[in-house]
Design an enzyme around this catalytic site. Structure first.
Site, mmCIF file in Angstrom:
data_model
loop_
_atom_site.group_PDB
_atom_site.id
_atom_site.type_symbol
_atom_site.label_atom_id
_atom_site.label_comp_id
_atom_site.label_asym_id
_atom_site.label_seq_id
_atom_site.Cartn_x
_atom_site.Cartn_y
_atom_site.Cartn_z
ATOM 1 N N LYS A 115 -33.584 -28.470 -24.416
ATOM 2 C CA LYS A 115 -32.895 -29.298 -23.093
ATOM 3 C C LYS A 115 -33.935 -30.214 -22.447
ATOM 4 O O LYS A 115 -35.017 -30.120 -22.907
ATOM 5 C CB LYS A 115 -32.701 -28.094 -22.305
ATOM 6 C CG LYS A 115 -31.727 -28.322 -20.875
ATOM 7 C CD LYS A 115 -30.288 -28.300 -21.509
ATOM 8 C CE LYS A 115 -29.245 -28.353 -20.281
ATOM 9 N NZ LYS A 115 -28.067 -27.590 -20.691
HETATM 10 N N1 GLU Z 1 -24.946 -29.509 -21.515
HETATM 11 C C1 GLU Z 1 -24.151 -28.543 -21.994
HETATM 12 C C2 GLU Z 1 -24.577 -26.964 -22.163
HETATM 13 O O1 GLU Z 1 -25.181 -26.943 -21.208
HETATM 14 C C3 GLU Z 1 -23.877 -29.159 -23.908
HETATM 15 C C4 GLU Z 1 -24.941 -29.159 -24.704
HETATM 16 C C5 GLU Z 1 -24.645 -29.816 -25.998
HETATM 17 O O2 GLU Z 1 -23.413 -30.060 -26.265
HETATM 18 O O3 GLU Z 1 -25.558 -29.946 -26.749
HETATM 19 O O4 GLU Z 1 -24.141 -26.287 -22.914
#
Ligand code: GLU
Length: 424
Positions: A115
């Site tokens: 993240k």
């Molecule tokens: N931000 C989204 C989540 O929290 C998607 C992450 C992604 O597609 O890599 O799952």
């Protein structure tokens, strides 16, 4: 007044990373011999803090703090979004990256968890400033990302345009176009059909399944939704289309109640235009009363730690489906369980986004693109199969859906960890 801070700033709130650690502790007794490896889940593999300096339109230089965290890469490259928010911290990004590890394992896509984020209020930036900040951030985290290494995606306050700038910046630095370095891109740049709506769609699909398991019909449900962004907005559209009634909504700007059900088409038009629910028809109520609104299904689809011991006792819903990451604190989990309220946890409920991100990544590699119908069918099947698997684990161990989901996710990660072994 910000309507989303209800319990976020409580003094005894563990914060997102504390919540995650507690969730891992709760699941450890069920992991058998794999628990030998559990410590690996309690620390991120690597974290990077970067300074992101940009020239503002007025000629001054601004510095923003940015982060990229690889939580666990045992099952594949890192995967997870990038969040732009004034309250983002390293420990929050650590928690979000850890939840990505669990989430990708739960839906069994071959990724680890990562993240990123920048501590910034993107609403305070012009489009040019936003682009410069995004490009500088991408360049600063260049050593962490790559199609085989770590693949960012949208999260709170980031979107397809931001992914296009990230893809372009990475590609320019590599000397060739690398579409697979991010997902959630515009369709014309290797994005996938269905990606934008995938998280909200997954929330609806799982909610429908869970509600049916409880013996109820989603078409008859009344629903309260916190957050009408990419996730909550699409979920609202699908609940409405199925015949359910959206009776309460909340975002940073307001809390609105309408017992006969909002006109969701008009609501989404209003939000698209103004970026908030304030000013839409409905009885304006206090932020706290959102939680005690009579409804069958509650969808927190905003930020972490919204459901805490302060409001968990007031909740009227029979079912909570977590569109947001980490919206429920461990103490609230206990209260809800005691009260017989079913919680479908984030790491399955909102996994639709990363599932279609996986499809996008696969399509980019093969340069062969699927139809929206194919994507939605595959998405629905993955979500329903994963949910059914969790329900059966919950029954076997007589545990909550959150603990069952963590059992499935942690087992997959730790099995991979064990098979790979330690080096040296
Ligand atoms: N931000 C989204 C989540 O929290 C998607 C992450 C992604 O597609 O890599 O799952």
């Amino acid at each position: 007044m910000n309507h989303l801070v209800a319990s976020y700033l409580e003094p005894d709130n563990l914060g997102a990373w504390g919540t995650y650690l507690e969730q891992v502790d709760r699941v450890t007794p069920y992991l058998g011999p794999l628990s030998r490896w559990v410590e690996t889940l309690k620390r991120p593999k690597r974290t990077l803090i970067v300074d992101v300096p940009i020239e503002l339109d007025n000629g001054t230089i601004a510095h923003y703090e940015g982060y990229r965290v690889h939580h666990n890469l045992s099952r594949g490259p890192g995967k997870g979004g990038v969040r732009y928010h004034p309250n983002v911290t390293l420990s929050e990004v650590m928690a979000l990256s850890a939840w990505m590890s669990i989430k990708t394992a739960v839906v069994n896509v071959p990724f680890g968890g990562a993240k990123g984020g920048i501590r910034v209020d993107p609403k305070s930036l012009s489009l040019g400033e936003l682009e410069r900040m995004t490009r500088r951030f991408t360049s600063e985290i260049n050593m962490m990302i790559g199609p085989q290494k770590d693949i960012p995606a949208p999260d709170v306050n980031t979107n397809e345009q931001i992914m296009a700038w990230m893809m372009d910046t990475y590609s320019v630095n590599q000397g060739h176009t690398a579409t697979g370095v991010v997902t959630g891109k515009p369709i014309s740049l290797g994005g996938s059909l269905g990606r934008r709506d995938a998280t909200g769609r997954g929330v609806f699909v799982v909610a429908k399944e869970a509600y049916a398991d409880m013996g109820f019909d989603i078409t008859q449900a009344t629903v309260a939704i916190q957050g009408l962004g990419n996730v909550g907005g699409e979920a609202a559209r699908l609940f409405d289309r199925a015949g359910a009634k959206i009776v309460a909504i909340q975002d940073h700007s307001a809390t609105l109640y309408n017992p006969s059900g909002f006109n969701v088409t008009e609501l989404l038009k209003h939000v698209a235009l103004t970026h908030e629910i304030k000013g839409f028809n409905g009885e304006s109520i206090s932020a706290e009363s959102f939680w005690s609104t009579p409804c069958d299904v509650l969808i927190p689809a905003a930020l972490e730690s919204q459901i805490s011991k302060v409001n968990a006792n007031a909740i009227q819903a029979k079912l909570i489906v977590e569109g947001a990451n980490g919206p429920t604190t461990p103490e609230a989990d206990d209260i809800l369980q005691e009260r017989g309220i079913i919680v479908v946890p984030d790491v399955i409920a909102n996994a639709g986004g990363v599932t279609v991100s996986y499809f996008e990544w696969v399509q980019d590699f093969s340069s062969f693109f699927w139809t929206e119908e194919e994507i939605n069918q595959r998405l629905d099947k993955i979500m329903i199969d994963a949910f059914r698997g969790i329900v059966s684990v919950a029954k076997t161990h007589n545990v909550s859906l959150r603990t069952a989901t963590f059992i499935v996710g942690c087992e997959r990660i730790l099995k991979a960890r064990q098979l790979r072994g330690l080096y040296p």
